[in-house]
Design a protein around this motif. Structure first.
Motif, mmCIF file in Angstrom:
data_model
loop_
_atom_site.group_PDB
_atom_site.id
_atom_site.type_symbol
_atom_site.label_atom_id
_atom_site.label_comp_id
_atom_site.label_asym_id
_atom_site.label_seq_id
_atom_site.Cartn_x
_atom_site.Cartn_y
_atom_site.Cartn_z
ATOM 1 N N GLU A 178 -22.629 25.410 -21.663
ATOM 2 C CA GLU A 178 -22.136 24.210 -20.908
ATOM 3 C C GLU A 178 -21.963 22.907 -21.909
ATOM 4 O O GLU A 178 -21.076 22.134 -22.016
ATOM 5 C CB GLU A 178 -23.461 23.640 -19.985
ATOM 6 N N SER A 179 -22.946 23.054 -23.025
ATOM 7 C CA SER A 179 -22.630 21.951 -24.047
ATOM 8 C C SER A 179 -21.368 22.114 -24.846
ATOM 9 O O SER A 179 -20.681 21.172 -25.022
ATOM 10 C CB SER A 179 -23.767 22.112 -25.183
ATOM 11 N N THR A 221 -27.442 18.414 -16.317
ATOM 12 C CA THR A 221 -27.667 18.813 -17.691
ATOM 13 C C THR A 221 -29.098 18.823 -18.003
ATOM 14 O O THR A 221 -29.647 19.638 -18.543
ATOM 15 C CB THR A 221 -26.887 18.160 -18.654
#
Length: 462
Positions: A325-326, A348
């Motif tokens: 995701e980062s 997040t």
């Protein structure tokens, strides 16, 4: 082109349901069963029954039929298509097909944000697949040129075409509004995205990206203002026709004396101009809490964890979802400012909170400090921030739905205000029903306290 663009209507049924005028305009009919629009040419159903989707299908697949311009010709064409008498379109030459394929690939690379040199890699991938799956058709790639130079030129051609379309429409705007988003990051650089939404004399609403400004090169508010004015002038727009302005809630935007909003309002002052309405905070609603709460103590610590995981974690499986995701947000390189904005999103931060035990074990293994995991106040702040961000994310989802009326958005905000008062009372009463993360932290702290009491119990008896 023959068809007229979409008219913006307030009724939800008109904007989403099938409309009879689409039959001549886009050569579609209402399907006998289900929703959407049935194309009379290719007999495929356009599932999303909204005009932009139907128009996109028509322009992309059946632009040949634009030669039928007059109303009589369109009516005759529709009747022929209903009978299954399909007029033959001029077949594309191999060179035209190769050029079209190259443009499609260039567009996909641009949408993905990939470099121009990726075209060669795509070509090699297609060549390998064809050699194994369809070896007799490898020669079809001979005319497709995906070299960096050609891909670059195609992307620039697409860019110029889109800009020319915007400028042609913008000169007919009777009024317009701007949206300024200064939370866009590409690798190490921060950008300002300027969107324009205009309406012409026929009440047709158009929304487009006007320009992108690198905040590294235009750091001061005066330089930003000059860049925006230049983009407006290039598009044939004047601030005297601006009626609305939507921005983030950063000081660069809303500063009382030096914010960009105050600069733009001063420039828009004239006897004939509209009263500019400013909306603040609707862009990136999840960041609102960070402007009123001191979250740096939590965010900075978590940001340091992410840097260590990315640089020394060597793709540990327990962090795979977090790293994926980062990297989807800002690539493989690490940038502290970008990480800080990314971490302020509730989803997040919630993911990182769920991995806090694994992160602690990782930090111990590399000899990094774990002082935050022994700080009770910091852990409670972390859990509380996760819960508040999650509540804000839910509100953001409600306000981000397409075609939300102003009255409905106002109702959502008022409801959320009542919810905040309820949450405040619950906190004062030590009721953590709506604070799942904070409740989890407090339960762990209580469990540790009980274990400590058991350890000291024999000593107390002695």
């Amino acid at each position: 082109m023959w068809m007229t663009p979409k008219r913006s209507k307030m009724e939800v049924d008109e904007s989403r349901g099938f409309r009879s005028e689409w039959t001549q305009r886009y050569l579609v009919v209402e399907p006998p069963e289900g929703e959407g629009a049935l194309c009379l040419v290719c007999r495929r159903v356009v599932v999303a029954a909204s005009e932009p989707d139907v128009r996109q299908h028509y322009e992309a697949e059946h632009g040949y039929y634009e030669r039928y311009v007059s109303e009589g010709e369109r009516e005759a064409l529709v009747e022929r298509l209903r009978r299954g008498d399909l007029p033959e379109a001029a077949p594309l030459t191999p060179e035209e097909r190769a050029a079209r394929a190259g443009l499609v690939v260039a567009r996909l690379l641009a949408l993905k944000g990939s470099g121009w040199g990726e075209g060669d890699f795509v070509y090699r991938c297609m060549e390998v697949m064809l050699r194994d799956v369809l070896p007799d058709h490898v020669s079809v790639l001979n005319g497709v040129d995906l070299s960096p130079e050609i891909t670059r030129q195609r992307v620039l051609d697409i860019h110029e075409n889109l800009r020319s379309q915007l400028f042609n429409r913008a000169k007919d705007f009777k009024a317009f509004s701007l949206a300024l988003d200064d939370q866009a990051f590409v690798a190490y650089e921060n950008y300002l995205l300027v969107f324009v939404r205009g309406v012409g004399h026929d009440l047709v609403v158009q929304e487009e990206l006007l320009t992108i400004i690198n905040l590294t090169h235009y750091f001061s508010v005066g330089a930003l203002m000059a860049a925006i004015l230049e983009a407006l002038q290039t598009a044939g727009l004047s601030l005297q026709r601006m009626v609305g302005l939507t921005t983030t809630h950063t000081l660069r935007m809303i500063g009382e004396n030096s914010g960009l909003v105050s600069y733009m309002r001063e420039k828009a002052v004239s006897p004939n101009c509209w009263n500019v309405i400013h909306y603040s905070g609707f862009l990136h609603l999840e960041l609102l809490s960070s402007y009123d709460l001191d979250v740096n103590q939590v965010i900075n610590a978590v940001s340091e964890w992410i840097v260590l995981i990315k640089t020394r974690g060597v793709r540990r499986p327990e962090f795979q979802a977090l790293l994926t995701e980062s990297e989807s947000e800002h690539g493989e390189r690490v940038n502290g400012r970008c990480l800080n904005n990314w971490l302020r999103r509730g989803k997040t931060l919630k993911l990182i909170f769920s991995l806090r035990k694994e992160i602690k074990t990782f930090l111990v293994s590399i000899g990094a400090t774990t002082i935050h995991f022994t700080d009770k106040q910091w852990l409670c702040d972390f859990g509380f921030l996760v819960d508040i961000m999650d509540h804000l994310r839910e509100l953001s989802v409600l306000l981000r739905v397409s075609k939300v009326f102003a009255a409905a958005a106002f109702d959502h905000i008022c409801t959320f205000e009542v919810k905040l008062n309820l949450l405040q009372r619950h906190i004062e009463e030590n009721n953590l029903t709506h604070f799942a993360a904070l409740r989890e932290v407090t339960d762990e702290l209580k469990e540790h306290l009980k274990e400590d009491e058991k350890i000291f119990e024999p000593m107390l008896k002695f």
